[in-house]
Design an enzyme around this catalytic site. Structure first.
Site, PDB file in Angstrom:
ATOM      1  N   SER A 185      37.648  38.655  45.740  1.00 42.56           N
ATOM      2  CA  SER A 185      38.427  37.794  44.857  1.00 42.56           C
ATOM      3  C   SER A 185      39.647  38.563  44.347  1.00 42.56           C
ATOM      4  O   SER A 185      39.833  39.740  44.663  1.00 42.56           O
ATOM      5  CB  SER A 185      37.576  37.345  43.663  1.00 42.56           C
ATOM      6  OG  SER A 185      37.387  38.437  42.789  1.00 42.56           O
ATOM      7  N   LYS A 186      40.414  37.888  43.531  1.00 46.51           N
ATOM      8  CA  LYS A 186      41.619  38.465  42.902  1.00 46.51           C
ATOM      9  C   LYS A 186      41.352  39.835  42.277  1.00 46.51           C
ATOM     10  O   LYS A 186      42.202  40.713  42.269  1.00 46.51           O
ATOM     11  CB  LYS A 186      42.103  37.514  41.794  1.00 46.51           C
ATOM     12  CG  LYS A 186      42.973  36.405  42.344  1.00 46.51           C
ATOM     13  CD  LYS A 186      44.451  36.694  42.134  1.00 46.51           C
ATOM     14  CE  LYS A 186      45.269  36.220  43.291  1.00 46.51           C
ATOM     15  NZ  LYS A 186      46.010  37.180  44.029  1.00 46.51           N
ATOM     16  N   ARG A 187      40.151  39.952  41.720  1.00 51.66           N
ATOM     17  CA  ARG A 187      39.783  41.206  41.046  1.00 51.66           C
ATOM     18  C   ARG A 187      39.939  42.418  41.951  1.00 51.66           C
ATOM     19  O   ARG A 187      40.124  43.533  41.494  1.00 51.66           O
ATOM     20  CB  ARG A 187      38.301  41.163  40.616  1.00 51.66           C
ATOM     21  CG  ARG A 187      38.012  40.423  39.366  1.00 51.66           C
ATOM     22  CD  ARG A 187      36.545  40.595  38.986  1.00 51.66           C
ATOM     23  NE  ARG A 187      35.642  40.160  40.046  1.00 51.66           N
ATOM     24  CZ  ARG A 187      34.821  40.969  40.699  1.00 51.66           C
ATOM     25  NH1 ARG A 187      34.783  42.247  40.419  1.00 51.66           N
ATOM     26  NH2 ARG A 187      34.026  40.500  41.643  1.00 51.66           N
ATOM     27  N   GLY A 198      42.291  43.077  43.894  1.00 48.59           N
ATOM     28  CA  GLY A 198      43.688  43.412  44.212  1.00 48.59           C
ATOM     29  C   GLY A 198      44.304  42.385  45.156  1.00 48.59           C
ATOM     30  O   GLY A 198      43.879  41.236  45.184  1.00 48.59           O
TER      31      GLY A 198
END
Ligand code: GLU
Length: 472
Positions: A257-259, A261
């Protein structure tokens, strides 16, 4: 698969956002398979979710795929014999094929409002049952009053598929045999009351009519496959070969996910990853080269690709590996290519001539082209902080300044010769001499080879920077 027919595969994104790693990898596997087998690669835009689909996302998807170099043979922009290739333009087909299933007794109209279906679902769950609908349940909504109400409001009934109650076995090229037990799926909607087709239905109509032979996609769609197979059988169409690749996980083992990067192709591009690096990286997320090779060009990927080598286990997204691959692909570039790749990232006006001097000196240090402003700033800006001016340093660099001034032809050889002479009588040790000079010239402890820096900066600038230090 249909004997003797050519391979036809597709990438079918929903235009609801950026092209992420998972989607790009799906597109790539299909592309590689088509190119390897001399088949066709088709782009289909699945834009039936009116609330989430946007034209701008479609444009972005197309430009991201083009940037990756995954050209398609048929698609919304290039046309083809089985178009249109945008689901929003295929409404009539969905309606007429639903009608065929109604005529065969395999689909039926339902005059329920979406909230009522939701209530039904909750009721079944509350009774401890699986939320599977049957024709009996759904047809209770089809009262004469309700039909009139629909007519008055200009609404159309939803169309549901009567799911055969039997076991389904899917021979997935990645997962192996997958069994869906009888009753694991209930009746499901083909067309909603707003007239829009559901994903599973539109997907089969399109894949069927577009003569798709292999469906390679993420395993988040594995559970949908049973519905899709049932629909192929209902139409009497050949069922394509399915291959469901595992999801991509972040380095910590959780869903990517976005987490974690940058995970979209657009972000990779903006950071200065080369398309060949991204493709190379994506290919190895769930596939491996027969000889374990890691750095592969697009042509090598095409040559060595096979669906048999798609792996079952989830792939781990490792950003360090992507950076490493990018640096390897950057090293393979010749100077001309590197100059044109670097230009948009440098962030200042610079002549090609000067870039041609700078880039070879830093080439091996580039992992992302977006590092270029930082990696090259020393060639444009004088250091803002200078080292301590000890009496030994002053004496040594005064001597160096004088000696460098006499150099006529500014090249490495002559600069070295000066270093040697100055060092002989210098009060600084070799290590201090070089480190202090590096700081005097660049303000940093690390960077390209010192001799390269001197040569690239040129005589005038080197003398000016040493002079600045002496006057500081
Ligand atoms: N539009 C679907 C998605 O983006 C396509 C799935 C499929 O390949 O069938 O997930």
């Amino acid at each position: 698969m249909m004997e003797g027919s050519e391979v036809r595969v597709r990438f079918a994104p929903s235009p609801t956002g950026y092209l992420h790693v998972g989607g790009a990898r799906t597109a790539l596997f299909n592309y590689l398979f088509a190119r390897k087998t001399g088949g066709k690669f088709i782009l289909r835009i699945e834009d039936t979710d009116l609330e989430r689909s946007e034209k701008i996302f479609e444009e972005q998807l197309i430009s991201a795929l083009r940037w990756l170099g995954l050209d398609w043979d048929e698609g919304p922009d290039v046309g083809g014999p089985y178009g249109p290739y945008r689901q929003s333009e295929r409404q009539e087909l969905y309606h007429s094929y639903a009608q065929k299933l109604i005529e065969k007794g395999m689909a039926y109209e339902v005059y329920a409002y979406p909230e009522e279906i939701e209530e039904l679902r909750e009721k079944l769950l509350a009774e401890g049952k699986a939320p599977h609908y049957t024709r009996e349940m759904l047809e209770t909504y089809n009262t004469p009053e309700r039909k009139k109400e629909y007519e008055a409001k200009g609404l159309r009934p939803a169309i549901y598929f009567s799911m055969p109650r039997k076991d389904y076995v899917i021979d997935d090229v990645v997962k192996g045999e997958v069994v869906f037990k009888e009753g694991s799926v209930g009746d499901f909607a083909l067309l909603r009351s707003n007239g829009m087709p559901t994903y599973n239905y539109a997907c089969v109509i399109d894949d069927g009519l577009m003569k798709i032979t292999h469906v390679l996609r993420g395993d988040d769609h594995l559970s949908n496959t049973v519905k899709q197979v049932a629909l192929y059988e209902a139409f009497g169409w050949p069922v394509p070969v399915f291959g469901h690749v595992s999801m991509i996980l972040g380095p910590d083992g959780s869903k990517l996910s976005k987490r974690h990067g940058a995970t979209s192709v657009e972000e990779f591009k903006a950071r200065g990853y080369l398309p060949e690096s991204v493709i190379n990286f994506l290919a190895l997320l769930g596939w491996s080269h027969p000889e374990g090779k890691e750095i592969l060009t697009k042509d090598e990927l095409i040559q060595s690709f096979s669906i048999e080598r798609l792996v079952k286990n989830p792939a781990i997204f490792n950003p360090d590996k992507l950076r490493w691959m990018n640096s390897e692909h950057i090293r393979k570039k010749d100077l001309k290519e590197l100059v044109s790749l670097a230009k948009p990232f440098i962030g200042r006006d610079v002549s090609e001539n000067y870039l041609e001097k700078i880039l070879p000196a830093i080439k091996d240090r580039i992992e992302e082209l977006s590092q270029l402003p930082e990696l090259t700033s020393l060639f444009f800006e004088r250091p803002s902080e200078l080292p301590e001016k000890t009496p030994e340093a002053v004496e040594t660099y005064e001597a160096l300044l004088n000696a460098l001034e006499t150099v006529e032809e500014w090249n490495k050889e002559n600069i070295y010769a000066v270093f040697k002479t100055v060092m002989k009588s210098a009060k600084l040790k070799g290590k201090d001499f070089y480190m202090t000079l590096r700081l005097v010239l660049t303000g940093r402890h690390e960077g390209p080879e010192l001799i390269d820096i001197l040569e690239i900066l040129g005589k005038e600038e080197v003398l000016a920077r040493i002079d600045n230090f002496l006057k500081s």
